[in-house]
Design an enzyme around this catalytic site. Structure first.
Site, short mmCIF file in Angstrom:
data_model
loop_
_atom_site.label_atom_id
_atom_site.label_comp_id
_atom_site.label_asym_id
_atom_site.label_seq_id
_atom_site.Cartn_x
_atom_site.Cartn_y
_atom_site.Cartn_z
N ASP A 56 3.17 -4.13 8.25
CA ASP A 56 1.94 -3.40 8.04
C ASP A 56 0.80 -4.40 8.18
O ASP A 56 0.53 -5.18 7.25
CB ASP A 56 1.97 -2.76 6.65
CG ASP A 56 0.62 -2.20 6.24
OD1 ASP A 56 -0.30 -2.21 7.07
OD2 ASP A 56 0.50 -1.75 5.08
N CYS A 112 -4.48 2.51 -3.84
CA CYS A 112 -3.23 3.01 -3.23
C CYS A 112 -2.07 2.03 -3.46
O CYS A 112 -1.21 1.86 -2.60
CB CYS A 112 -3.40 3.26 -1.73
SG CYS A 112 -4.54 4.59 -1.37
N GLN A 171 -4.28 -4.71 7.11
CA GLN A 171 -5.25 -5.53 6.40
C GLN A 171 -5.34 -6.95 6.96
O GLN A 171 -6.22 -7.70 6.58
CB GLN A 171 -4.86 -5.56 4.91
CG GLN A 171 -5.96 -5.83 3.94
CD GLN A 171 -7.08 -4.82 4.01
OE1 GLN A 171 -8.18 -5.14 4.46
NE2 GLN A 171 -6.85 -3.60 3.58
N HIS A 173 0.88 -1.17 0.00
CA HIS A 173 0.00 0.00 0.00
C HIS A 173 0.92 1.22 0.00
O HIS A 173 2.02 1.17 0.56
CB HIS A 173 -0.82 -0.06 1.29
CG HIS A 173 -1.92 0.96 1.37
ND1 HIS A 173 -1.69 2.26 1.71
CD2 HIS A 173 -3.25 0.85 1.16
CE1 HIS A 173 -2.85 2.91 1.72
NE2 HIS A 173 -3.80 2.08 1.39
N LYS A 213 -10.62 -0.35 10.13
CA LYS A 213 -10.80 -1.52 9.27
C LYS A 213 -11.30 -2.72 10.06
O LYS A 213 -11.53 -3.78 9.49
CB LYS A 213 -9.47 -1.88 8.59
CG LYS A 213 -9.03 -0.85 7.56
CD LYS A 213 -7.88 -1.39 6.76
CE LYS A 213 -7.12 -0.29 6.04
NZ LYS A 213 -7.79 0.17 4.83
C1 LIG Z 1 -2.32 -2.96 3.58
C2 LIG Z 1 -2.67 -1.59 4.05
N1 LIG Z 1 -1.74 -0.83 4.61
C3 LIG Z 1 -1.99 0.41 5.07
C4 LIG Z 1 -3.24 0.97 4.93
C5 LIG Z 1 -3.46 2.35 5.43
O1 LIG Z 1 -4.38 2.37 6.44
P1 LIG Z 1 -4.87 3.78 7.00
O2 LIG Z 1 -5.43 4.51 5.84
O3 LIG Z 1 -5.89 3.43 8.02
O4 LIG Z 1 -3.68 4.44 7.57
C6 LIG Z 1 -4.24 0.23 4.33
C7 LIG Z 1 -5.57 0.82 4.13
O5 LIG Z 1 -6.11 0.86 3.05
C8 LIG Z 1 -3.95 -1.08 3.88
O6 LIG Z 1 -4.89 -1.82 3.31
#
Ligand SMILES: Cc1ncc(COP(=O)(O)O)c(C=O)c1O
Lengths: 415, 144
Positions: A208, A373, A211, A130, A234
């Protein structure tokens, strides 16, 4: 004699009744909400706990000496303990409340990266990241003179670990940062293996888990990672709060990220000293009610059980892949159902994802269309965008059927 | 008329499937590349001026995008051919929206405007005129 408890199967229809959002019609149709990977819907139990906090216990935390401030502090710290238990962290002071996973990763990239990276160093990410776990590293690498290296993907959308030695030959690896579950393909990544590899190189591992945490057990000790980032929104919690877990030794050695109130020990004209963990990284008024909601969401999910949630989402992914496979002119991306979470990305031949999503919306079906993203990944797939349907514990098969019906209409409009 | 037919009316689908002015141009007098950061769509616009150096003689575009962005850009090429560069650089977006003639949500409005915005940037760059507010950021952020 140990008796194995029968595996609890999740009752999505009963769970769904906890989510007020489904009580309405969208464009005259029942809502098929297939965008939980972007953000999940909220159960009444969580909403009520936030309202209760605001109604009975609200005041600024920590500094006050009156009853309400004490209640609010207890609520915030209670939520911190729930997050600790969720990720099985050894120490509650290692849980830092942030706005979201993105902020958690930025905290590490800035506070750890700026002081520990330099020319000749490598930061390793994957083609599956992401932007949240890519852009901060690209930027901090750029500022420090370190290089960014990418672990590539196989055609099935899984990490290709065959080239790890070649990557290691490019420089001194200092950070390996990957997601545990990909938000665009649903791929479940072999994090334990990558952690071992990172540590062999003398690097830290940043996971990270934005997800993965909503859908499966994330145990920071079992993973062996050094930092783990999650977002409450999420996982049935409110927007505006997330958590960073980090190892005490690393957090202690790091400079603060944001500066101001609450994160200090003492402030003098000549010099300010930092507070203890976790406060050193929590400048300013905390997202108090949000943290309470986060705690309530964790209670909610744990009562259902992460094993049951994970198993149910696998079922949904398999069902969706089967149903979508019936359609002509549809390209599916990502690994087979048994190696992915409840996320399905696809393209309809000759129809741009925006148009697919628009026509689906008119039929009450909410999916995401775009680059999710993940522009480096889109580049790899050779597309500008994909459609993505994602599932959660309240998803029912009828919603997937509604999606398939909707896709027939898409084909008709563009025939 | 149902909702699908309203949004994806025949003329939109026709422009999408048979885009006018699709292609690239060598030695263009003006060109620019635009991206929609929301969805990653890209469009490149090429303009050739007539001998007076002011009139738009030919416009071409390439890239990828949704039906709305592609159809809107295709319609745009028909709208601006034969007009003065300086007028097109200041074209009121409603003129294009009227031509498109369908209700657009804010997100889809961005799709519809991608071609026009890129064309304006191309014309301002070619003429050395300052980019108006709103386009300046576009040039810097999306056209790097
Ligand atoms: C794999 C992953 N990493 C990071 C993020 C970023 O999350 P946030 O927008 O809550 O910071 C997301 C959210 O779409 C994600 O799916």
């Amino acid at each position: 004699m140990a008796v194995q408890a029968p595996k609890k199967r999740l009752d999505a229809r009963a769970i769904r009744a906890d989510f007020p959002i489904f009580e309405q019609l969208i464009h005259g149709q029942p809502l098929a909400f297939l965008d939980s990977a972007a953000s999940s819907q909220k159960p009444r139990q969580m909403l009520e706990e936030m309202t209760e906090f605001y109604s009975t216990s609200y005041a600024n935390v920590h500094r006050g000496v009156y009853v309400l401030a004490e209640r609010a502090t207890a609520a915030l710290e209670g939520a911190r303990e729930k997050v600790r238990a969720l990720v099985n962290a050894p120490d509650v002071r290692e849980i830092i409340f942030v706005r979201n996973a993105t902020e958690a990763i930025n905290l590490v990239a800035y506070s750890w990266g700026l002081n520990n990276l330099g020319p000749g160093d490598l930061v390793v990410v994957t083609e599956l990241e992401h932007h949240s776990n890519f852009v901060p590293w690209q930027y901090i690498a750029g500022r420090t003179g370190a290089k960014l290296a990418m672990i590539p993907l196989t055609d099935e959308g899984e990490l290709d670990l065959s080239g790890l030695d070649a990557i290691a030959a490019q420089g001194q690896i200092k950070v390996v940062a990957t997601n545990q579950v990909s938000n665009s393909l649903g791929t479940i990544n072999p994090v334990e293996k990558l952690v071992a590899w990172a540590h062999d190189q003398g690097a830290i591992f940043v996971c990270d888990a934005a997800q993965s945490a909503p859908h499966m057990t994330v145990d920071v000790q079992a993973l062996g990672a050094d930092f783990v980032a999650i977002s409450a929104h999420k996982m049935c919690g409110p927007s505006g709060v997330g958590a960073l877990w980090g190892r005490t030794e690393l957090l202690r050695a790091m400079e603060p990220f944001l500066l101001g109130g609450h994160m200090i020990n003492s402030v003098r004209l000549e010099k300010t000293t930092w507070g203890e963990l976790p406060h050193k990284f929590e400048a300013g008024t905390a997202p108090m009610a949000e943290a309470v909601g986060f705690g309530a969401a964790i209670d909610y999910l744990q009562a259902i059980g992460f094993d049951a949630i994970e198993a149910y989402e696998h079922e949904l992914a398999a069902y969706a892949l089967g149903r979508l496979g019936e359609l002509d002119g549809l390209t599916l991306y990502g690994p087979p159902a048994d190696r992915r979470a409840g996320i399905v990305s696809f393209n309809v031949e000759g129809v741009h994802p925006h148009d697919v999503a628009q026509i689906l919306d008119m039929q009450g079906v909410a999916i995401r269309a775009g680059h999710h993203c993940c522009q480096p990944l889109m580049q790899k797939l050779g597309v500008a965008a994909t459609n993505r349907a994602s599932f959660y514990l309240y998803t029912v098969r009828e919603e997937i059927d509604q999606l398939v019906e909707g896709l027939h209409t898409v084909r008709k409009v563009f025939a | 008329m149902n909702e699908f037919d309203q949004m994806y009316r025949e003329v939109i689908l026709d422009h999408y499937k048979n885009p006018r002015g699709h292609g690239e141009m060598e030695n263009a007098d003006a060109e620019a590349e635009g991206q929609n950061p929301l969805c990653g769509d890209e469009v490149s616009i090429y303009v050739a001026f007539a001998d007076d150096g002011e009139t738009i003689d030919e416009v071409k575009f390439s890239g990828r995008g949704c039906a709305i962005s592609q159809a809107a850009t295709s319609m745009l090429t028909e709208m601006v051919r034969g007009r003065k560069a300086i007028d097109v650089a200041r074209l009121d977006k409603d003129e294009l929206l009227e031509e498109i003639g369908i209700p657009l949500t804010p997100v889809r409005l961005k799709c519809a405007m991608l071609g026009l915005t890129t064309l304006k940037v191309a014309l301002h760059k070619a003429k050395g005129t300052p980019l108006p507010d709103g386009l300046a950021g576009f040039d810097e952020l999306e056209l790097s």
